[in-house]
Structure formats: structure tokens, C-alpha cells
Design a protein around this motif. Structure first.
Motif, short mmCIF file in Angstrom:
data_model
loop_
_atom_site.label_atom_id
_atom_site.label_comp_id
_atom_site.label_asym_id
_atom_site.label_seq_id
_atom_site.Cartn_x
_atom_site.Cartn_y
_atom_site.Cartn_z
N GLU A 30 23.01 -12.14 0.24
CA GLU A 30 21.43 -11.69 0.24
C GLU A 30 20.43 -11.84 0.70
OE1 GLU A 30 22.91 -11.68 -4.80
OE2 GLU A 30 21.34 -13.06 -4.39
N ARG A 78 26.16 -15.99 -0.35
CA ARG A 78 27.18 -15.83 -1.50
C ARG A 78 28.07 -16.30 -1.63
NH1 ARG A 78 24.98 -15.34 -6.71
NH2 ARG A 78 22.96 -15.10 -6.59
N ASN A 90 30.90 -18.59 -6.17
CA ASN A 90 30.18 -18.99 -7.45
C ASN A 90 29.37 -19.39 -5.79
OD1 ASN A 90 29.10 -21.76 -8.09
ND2 ASN A 90 29.86 -20.25 -10.13
N LYS A 150 24.68 -3.90 -3.57
CA LYS A 150 24.81 -3.97 -4.45
C LYS A 150 23.38 -4.38 -5.28
CE LYS A 150 29.48 -3.75 -5.60
NZ LYS A 150 30.59 -4.62 -6.13
N ARG A 201 21.00 -7.43 -6.56
CA ARG A 201 20.96 -9.02 -6.11
C ARG A 201 21.41 -9.28 -7.25
NH1 ARG A 201 15.95 -10.44 -2.92
NH2 ARG A 201 15.12 -8.33 -4.30
N ILE A 202 21.80 -10.49 -7.51
CA ILE A 202 22.62 -11.65 -8.51
C ILE A 202 21.23 -11.96 -9.40
CG2 ILE A 202 24.26 -12.51 -9.71
CD1 ILE A 202 26.47 -11.40 -7.94
N GLY A 203 21.77 -11.98 -11.02
CA GLY A 203 20.70 -13.03 -11.42
C GLY A 203 19.19 -13.10 -11.82
N ASP A 250 17.70 -10.17 -13.03
CA ASP A 250 17.46 -9.48 -14.27
C ASP A 250 16.16 -10.27 -15.22
OD1 ASP A 250 18.63 -7.40 -13.54
OD2 ASP A 250 20.34 -7.27 -14.73
N ARG A 276 22.01 -7.38 -1.63
CA ARG A 276 23.55 -7.72 -2.07
C ARG A 276 24.49 -6.70 -1.07
NH1 ARG A 276 27.27 -8.85 -5.76
NH2 ARG A 276 26.23 -7.03 -7.52
#
Length: 200
Positions: A56, A116, A129, A171, A173-175, A177, A192
Motif C-alpha cells: 500500500e 501488506r 495479516n 484496489k 487500501r484496507i482499514g 473506512d 493498494r
């Protein structure tokens, strides 16, 4: 293609002479790192090798970048160091690793790439993870924070010629929102970068 143990087929190890590859924006460095091999030396007899599968990008003008969110402390200092520096996110006494970035861009800019996802080249175990990834790589804050991946004998990057052209997906990025202090436009950016699952 992932299960074989590498024996003499590394085309290059990235060192200080390759700093220009890292002196670019995080958005450019993040996809470039996909497919590269992250190496972690635990002893003279044991070197772990992981192919990078997912990254990311966090840029200088990005409200999600730690250096911009926290203003002071480790992030504010380390994300602005010279390219190739490892930014370890935090100390943790409960387990043996932490999430981490590789600093991009020019010194003074807050640019870095979060690692990541990786796959262990020998065992084919996948880590997506970031806490477990940090454990698998033994990313220790005391030993590796602010260390240069271009100068270190404890952690470094190699290239075995793995081709990623046309194989990387972009995509969000995670986390991010539910995080209130990140602007909506930054949450929606496709920063990402993921190796296509078909390549696994």
C-alpha cells in the motif's frame, strides 16, 4: 514456481547504488516492489526469503499517512528519512514483530510503502495479516526501525527476475473506512497493489 528454494538464481541484491529505484513516489514504488524478495537474516545459517505480494502506498499529501496524522513521534521522523529506510510502526512486547513500511521519495517527504502481503518462498505459506507478517519476518522495533534496507545485513531486498507486468491489481487500501481523520477522497484512492491470485 514459489516452492523452490533459491540457490544462486538471484539476479541482484539492492544496495545503496540502487537508491534511485526508491527515490520515487510511494505510488510508484509500491507496485515496483511486488514480486521482489524480502530477505531476513536470523543467523549465519538461516535466511528467510519472502516474495512480496501486496503493498500500500502512503504519500506526502495523503491524510492517511502516519507522518501527517500524528505530526510528532516515530512516524513523523522516520517517514521523512532517506529512501530505503524501514519505518517500524510500534514496539510490542506481546509478540515478536510489527507492521512496517519502506520509505520512498526524497528525504524530507512523507512517502512510504506498507508491506501488506508476502509468501515464504520455501514453505509457500502466505501472510496477509500485517501483524502475522511482522512476526514471520521478525520485524523488531529496537533492531530494525530506521535501518536502511539498502545498507543492512539483517534485512534486504533481492530480485530473481520475477515478472509482474500485467499481473498487478489496484484496489482501495484496507482499514481506512471507519477512520474519522482521513478524508473521503484519500479513502477511495486505488493505492493498494496486489499480485493477481492466478499467479499463486
Amino acid at each position: 514456481k514459489f516452492g523452490i528454494e533459491l540457490k544462486g538464481d538471484i539476479k541482484m541484491r539492492f544496495t545503496e547504488k540502487d537508491s534511485k529505484n526508491f527515490e520515487v513516489s510511494a505510488e510508484k514504488l509500491a507496485p515496483w516492489l511486488i514480486g521482489k524478495i524480502l530477505c531476513r537474516k536470523l543467523s549465519n545459517e538461516k535466511i528467510l526469503r519472502f516474495r512480496i505480494l501486496e503493498t500500500e502506498a502512503y504519500g506526502d499529501k495523503d491524510s492517511a499517512t502516519h507522518a501527517n496524522k500524528y505530526k510528532t513521534g516515530n512516524a513523523a521522523i522516520t517517514q521523512r528519512m532517506e529512501c530505503g529506510t524501514i519505518y517500524v510502526h510500534y514496539r510490542n512486547a506481546n509478540y515478536s514483530g510489527s507492521s512496517f513500511d519502506i520509505v520512498a521519495g526524497k528525504k524530507g517527504e512523507a512517502e512510504s510503502v506498507l508491506i501488506r502481503g508476502v509468501i515464504n518462498i520455501k514453505t509457500e505459506e502466505i501472510y496477509k495479516n500485517i501483524r502475522l507478517l511482522g512476526e514471520a519476518l521478525y520485524i523488531d522495533y529496537e533492531k530494525l526501525n530506521q535501518v536502511s534496507i539498502l545498507k543492512s545485513d539483517e534485512i534486504w531486498l533481492e530480485d530473481d527476475g520475477f515478472v509482474t507486468e500485467g499481473k498487478i491489481k489496484k484496489k482501495t487500501r484496507i482499514g481506512l473506512d471507519t477512520v474519522k481523520d482521513i478524508c473521503d477522497s484519500d479513502k477511495k484512492r486505488l493505492l493498494r497493489f496486489v499480485l493477481d491470485d492466478k499467479e499463486l
